[in-house]
Write a protein that holds these residues in place. Structure first.
Motif, PDB file in Angstrom:
ATOM      1  N   PHE A  68       2.878   1.206   6.220  1.00  0.00           N
ATOM      2  CA  PHE A  68       3.814   1.443   5.126  1.00  0.00           C
ATOM      3  C   PHE A  68       3.843   0.285   4.140  1.00  0.00           C
ATOM      4  CE2 PHE A  68       5.448   3.709   8.859  1.00  0.00           C
ATOM      5  CZ  PHE A  68       5.255   4.988   8.394  1.00  0.00           C
ATOM      6  N   TRP A  69       2.801  -0.534   4.147  1.00  0.00           N
ATOM      7  CA  TRP A  69       2.691  -1.700   3.294  1.00  0.00           C
ATOM      8  C   TRP A  69       3.689  -2.781   3.662  1.00  0.00           C
ATOM      9  CZ3 TRP A  69       2.662   1.427  -1.863  1.00  0.00           C
ATOM     10  CH2 TRP A  69       1.519   2.236  -1.909  1.00  0.00           C
ATOM     11  N   ASN A 100      14.626  -3.209  -0.583  1.00  0.00           N
ATOM     12  CA  ASN A 100      14.206  -1.867  -1.019  1.00  0.00           C
ATOM     13  C   ASN A 100      12.867  -1.455  -0.409  1.00  0.00           C
ATOM     14  OD1 ASN A 100      16.502  -1.426  -2.547  1.00  0.00           O
ATOM     15  ND2 ASN A 100      15.558  -2.073  -4.463  1.00  0.00           N
ATOM     16  N   GLN A 101      11.950  -2.399  -0.282  1.00  0.00           N
ATOM     17  CA  GLN A 101      10.657  -2.091   0.336  1.00  0.00           C
ATOM     18  C   GLN A 101      10.831  -1.729   1.813  1.00  0.00           C
ATOM     19  OE1 GLN A 101       8.791  -5.784  -0.782  1.00  0.00           O
ATOM     20  NE2 GLN A 101       7.788  -4.880  -2.587  1.00  0.00           N
ATOM     21  N   LEU A 102      11.674  -2.470   2.509  1.00  0.00           N
ATOM     22  CA  LEU A 102      11.921  -2.166   3.925  1.00  0.00           C
ATOM     23  C   LEU A 102      12.623  -0.806   4.063  1.00  0.00           C
ATOM     24  CD1 LEU A 102      11.611  -3.211   6.828  1.00  0.00           C
ATOM     25  CD2 LEU A 102      13.918  -4.148   6.632  1.00  0.00           C
ATOM     26  N   GLN A 103      13.566  -0.533   3.163  1.00  0.00           N
ATOM     27  CA  GLN A 103      14.267   0.757   3.183  1.00  0.00           C
ATOM     28  C   GLN A 103      13.287   1.911   2.953  1.00  0.00           C
ATOM     29  OE1 GLN A 103      17.726   1.348   3.717  1.00  0.00           O
ATOM     30  NE2 GLN A 103      16.953   3.426   3.907  1.00  0.00           N
ATOM     31  N   ALA A 104      12.373   1.744   2.013  1.00  0.00           N
ATOM     32  CA  ALA A 104      11.385   2.790   1.726  1.00  0.00           C
ATOM     33  C   ALA A 104      10.464   3.004   2.930  1.00  0.00           C
ATOM     34  CB  ALA A 104      10.577   2.424   0.488  1.00  0.00           C
ATOM     35  N   PHE A 158       5.264  -7.731   2.755  1.00  0.00           N
ATOM     36  CA  PHE A 158       4.844  -6.576   1.958  1.00  0.00           C
ATOM     37  C   PHE A 158       3.475  -6.893   1.358  1.00  0.00           C
ATOM     38  CE2 PHE A 158       4.380  -4.525  -2.162  1.00  0.00           C
ATOM     39  CZ  PHE A 158       4.614  -3.202  -1.841  1.00  0.00           C
ATOM     40  N   LYS A 159       2.553  -5.930   1.499  1.00  0.00           N
ATOM     41  CA  LYS A 159       1.222  -6.101   0.921  1.00  0.00           C
ATOM     42  C   LYS A 159       0.708  -4.730   0.530  1.00  0.00           C
ATOM     43  CE  LYS A 159      -3.357  -7.809   2.122  1.00  0.00           C
ATOM     44  NZ  LYS A 159      -4.168  -8.458   3.168  1.00  0.00           N
ATOM     45  N   LYS A 160       0.269  -4.613  -0.703  1.00  0.00           N
ATOM     46  CA  LYS A 160      -0.313  -3.349  -1.142  1.00  0.00           C
ATOM     47  C   LYS A 160      -1.685  -3.211  -0.495  1.00  0.00           C
ATOM     48  CE  LYS A 160       1.997  -2.671  -5.494  1.00  0.00           C
ATOM     49  NZ  LYS A 160       1.889  -2.414  -6.921  1.00  0.00           N
TER      50      LYS A 160
END
Length: 162
Positions: A68-69, A100-104, A158-160
């Motif tokens: 999930f990145w 927000n990234q963790l929530q997504a 987070f990493k794309k």
């Protein structure tokens, strides 16, 4: 004397027999109810055991470290202060994740029962399968607030994807 007892019990027998039959019927009903309850409880327990087995199998098969990145980084258990946590993400070619990234990621199924630093200085963890000792209740991102940045936890990075 036998004739006397026969006469005596003639008056008593109908009431006594009725009581015995009533008690026998009550015992029979209670035994049937207990058997049904035992069957129902046994089925519930077996269903719960099966559900736990499925959850364990799902967790063992999980290869979602970067799915999930957002991914979890730990060096032992809860050994990184905030600055060390940011550096661990950099070392992994990533940035520290935002709330927000963790929530997504959690909304897409990411489940990790370990608290980690996020970019805003909060400590949180994503739960999709609540279980004893980890996110009991409903799914979501659990928060431990914003502790002193010298406290130690893991980190979410987070990493794309390439």
């Amino acid at each position: 004397m036998g004739k006397f007892l026969d006469i005596l019990f003639e008056d008593v027998k109908p009431g006594l027999n009725d009581e015995i039959f009533r008690l026998a019927a009550l015992v029979e009903t209670m035994n049937a109810t207990l058997a049904q309850t035992q069957q129902k409880l046994t089925k519930q327990i077996l269903d719960e055991i099966e559900e736990v087995k499925e959850n364990v199998n799902d967790m063992q098969k999980c290869t979602c470290s970067r799915r999930f990145w957002v991914f979890h980084v730990a060096v032992g258990r809860y050994t990184l202060n905030f600055e060390q946590a940011k550096q661990k993400c950099i070392d992994n070619g990533a940035k520290i994740a935002t709330p927000n990234q963790l929530q997504a990621a959690q909304a897409r199924g990411y489940d990790q029962c370990q608290a980690g630093w996020l970019s805003d200085g909060s400590v949180r963890y994503p739960i999709t399968m609540p279980r004893w000792g980890c996110g009991e209740g409903s799914p979501g991102v659990r928060s431990w607030g914003k502790p002193a940045k010298t406290k130690t936890y893991d980190v979410y990075c987070f990493k794309k994807p390439n």
